[in-house]
Scaffold this motif. Structure first.
Motif, PDB file in Angstrom:
ATOM      1  N   LEU A  57       0.839  -1.194   0.000  1.00 29.96           N
ATOM      2  CA  LEU A  57       0.000   0.000   0.000  1.00 29.96           C
ATOM      3  C   LEU A  57       0.876   1.247   0.000  1.00 29.96           C
ATOM      4  CD1 LEU A  57      -2.750   1.482   0.365  1.00 29.96           C
ATOM      5  CD2 LEU A  57      -2.392   1.270   2.830  1.00 29.96           C
ATOM      6  N   LYS A  59       0.498   5.460  -0.010  1.00 33.60           N
ATOM      7  CA  LYS A  59      -0.358   6.642   0.110  1.00 33.60           C
ATOM      8  C   LYS A  59       0.457   7.861  -0.302  1.00 33.60           C
ATOM      9  CE  LYS A  59      -3.018   7.004   3.701  1.00 33.60           C
ATOM     10  NZ  LYS A  59      -3.487   7.094   5.114  1.00 33.60           N
ATOM     11  N   SER A  68       4.209   6.625  -6.900  1.00 24.55           N
ATOM     12  CA  SER A  68       3.758   5.411  -6.215  1.00 24.55           C
ATOM     13  C   SER A  68       3.572   4.273  -7.202  1.00 24.55           C
ATOM     14  CB  SER A  68       2.430   5.676  -5.488  1.00 24.55           C
ATOM     15  OG  SER A  68       2.549   6.747  -4.594  1.00 24.55           O
ATOM     16  N   LYS A 323     -11.884   6.328   4.222  1.00 22.00           N
ATOM     17  CA  LYS A 323     -10.432   6.423   4.107  1.00 22.00           C
ATOM     18  C   LYS A 323     -10.016   5.802   2.775  1.00 22.00           C
ATOM     19  CE  LYS A 323      -9.743   6.004   9.105  1.00 22.00           C
ATOM     20  NZ  LYS A 323      -9.083   5.230  10.190  1.00 22.00           N
ATOM     21  N   THR A 324      -9.340   6.561   1.960  1.00 20.17           N
ATOM     22  CA  THR A 324      -8.983   6.071   0.624  1.00 20.17           C
ATOM     23  C   THR A 324      -8.113   4.817   0.690  1.00 20.17           C
ATOM     24  OG1 THR A 324      -7.114   7.610   0.580  1.00 20.17           O
ATOM     25  CG2 THR A 324      -9.164   8.330  -0.459  1.00 20.17           C
ATOM     26  N   SER A 325      -7.246   4.734   1.697  1.00 19.67           N
ATOM     27  CA  SER A 325      -6.362   3.573   1.801  1.00 19.67           C
ATOM     28  C   SER A 325      -7.157   2.305   2.077  1.00 19.67           C
ATOM     29  CB  SER A 325      -5.329   3.788   2.905  1.00 19.67           C
ATOM     30  OG  SER A 325      -5.959   4.035   4.154  1.00 19.67           O
ATOM     31  N   SER A 328      -9.202   1.278  -1.058  1.00 23.30           N
ATOM     32  CA  SER A 328      -8.359   0.607  -2.046  1.00 23.30           C
ATOM     33  C   SER A 328      -8.053  -0.824  -1.619  1.00 23.30           C
ATOM     34  CB  SER A 328      -7.061   1.396  -2.229  1.00 23.30           C
ATOM     35  OG  SER A 328      -6.272   0.842  -3.244  1.00 23.30           O
ATOM     36  N   ASP A 329      -7.795  -1.007  -0.329  1.00 25.12           N
ATOM     37  CA  ASP A 329      -7.525  -2.340   0.206  1.00 25.12           C
ATOM     38  C   ASP A 329      -8.746  -3.247   0.044  1.00 25.12           C
ATOM     39  OD1 ASP A 329      -5.615  -4.023   1.805  1.00 25.12           O
ATOM     40  OD2 ASP A 329      -7.298  -4.042   3.202  1.00 25.12           O
TER      41      ASP A 329
END
Length: 390
Positions: A57, A59, A68, A323-325, A328-329
């Motif tokens: 991951l 960010k 990234s 939360k974008t993270s 995405s997960d």
């Protein structure tokens, strides 16, 4: 970026490769230029290795997301491993293993797999043990990466304010410049389940409390029963807390920890309960757990009780997806495992439409199993003959 390169794909002398490669790919010592470019602009990089997969991951601010992507794609390139660098990573992992053993909750979670999947790769720590890491050869690491780190075994997901066309174009241009041989089709891993009641008692001299884990076999992430199983785990926890309080008011105090979870991955699933307590409450708790599970198998959950749990799961997922993270997960798992669910709204709906009868059936399925009981204690002689599951 998530791919089918978890520890359960390790074989023979390759135990420890999956986790070591994750450390390798997230190390500034090796990917110094790429990683420093991300960090210098405020970005963050993390990696995790599970039984089924590995995930990376990154960010970053939207202005620098291509840094990234450039870093993630370079992970596929073959690189030479310097012996001195591998030794350093091995030492770091050995320290991580020791820290996990010194944490009773983390340690018992790992020991539980010995009960669930004896004699299989599953029965060893996800990281491997110290001897596995010390004996791991560079050739085995190369071999694991060649077999598993192929683009057709991975997915890349992105969440945030980005240009989708430019994102896809960047990926395509990278793979035009770098030609990869497709890996052999990975067969879905299969495991032999232990159908007998099994009890593992491990000495733990550093704690005056007993750590208990009770586990059952669940379902994989592609099985629709997973929704009922997760709802059941939440309801079971609520019932256990009430039952404990009714048993003895002194039994339920803030320093104690109790948790019940249903977990589903690509190839397996588990439902487990964990509690930390004084040793005199060990057998009473096991009996409380058994009776509570049986009671849930014999009657339907009330609408108010079920709706409260559904609302809790609904809000947890909505809050996480803010939360974008985490978003995405979430999507990386869905697409890697080729799930029929292709959006978070579909996932939420499957929980909301789950009926009380499905949860009752889930409880009945677990009642048919003989659990795997794992115990960490400093008093093994006294407790060994007393563990009974009727």
């Amino acid at each position: 970026m998530r791919g089918l390169a978890g520890s359960n794909y390790e074989e023979g002398n390759g135990i420890g490769c999956a986790h070591l490669l994750e450390h390798f790919h997230t190390s500034k010592l090796f990917y110094k230029q790429k990683i420093n470019k991300i960090i210098n602009y405020g970005g963050r990089i993390t990696g995790t290795t599970s039984r089924d997969d590995v995930a990376y991951l990154v960010k970053s601010l939207k202005e620098y997301y291509q840094f990234s992507l450039d870093y993630l794609l370079e992970i596929f390139l073959e690189k030479k491993f310097e012996e001195s660098f591998i030794v350093q990573i091995k030492n770091n992992i050995i320290q991580e293993i020791r820290q996990n053993i010194n944490d009773p909750k983390k340690y018992i979670m790992r020991l539980a797999y010995q009960n669930l999947y004896p004699g299989q790769r599953f029965s060893k720590f996800n990281t491997g043990d110290e001897n596995d890491i010390k004996n791991l050869k560079i050739d085995s690491i190369y071999s694991f990466k060649r077999d598993r780190y192929s683009p057709d075994n991975f997915v890349i997901t992105a969440c945030g304010d980005i240009d989708p066309k430019l994102f896809i174009q960047t990926i395509k241009s990278f793979f035009v410049k770098n030609v990869y041989k497709k890996s052999n089709k990975i067969k879905k891993l299969k495991y032999k389940k232990n159908k007998q009641l099994k009890i593992l008692i491990q000495k733990n001299e550093d704690s005056d409390q007993v750590h208990l884990k009770i586990d059952f076999y669940g379902v994989s992430s592609s099985n629709k029963s997973k929704y009922a199983y997760l709802l059941l785990s939440k309801i079971l926890k609520n019932k256990l807390l009430k039952s404990i309080q009714n048993y003895n008011s002194k039994f339920y105090i803030p320093t104690y920890s109790i948790d019940v979870n249903s977990f589903s991955s690509n190839t397996y699933g588990l439902l487990g309960a964990y509690i930390c307590m004084e040793d005199k409450y060990l057998n009473p708790f096991i009996e409380i757990f058994r009776k509570t599970l049986i009671s849930l198998s014999r009657r339907k959950i009330s609408s108010s009780e079920l709706n409260a749990v559904k609302n809790n799961i609904y809000c947890d997922l909505i809050f996480n997806l803010e939360k974008t993270s985490l978003a995405s997960d979430f999507y990386s798992e869905l697409y890697l495992y080729d799930s029929a669910v292709k959006s978070h709204s579909d996932e939420l709906n499957n929980y909301l439409i789950c009926q009380a009868s499905s949860i009752q059936k889930a409880a009945q399925n677990f009642c048919k199993q003989k659990p795997k009981i794992t115990i960490l204690t400093n008093n093994t002689v006294m407790m060994a003959p007393k563990i009974i599951w009727k």
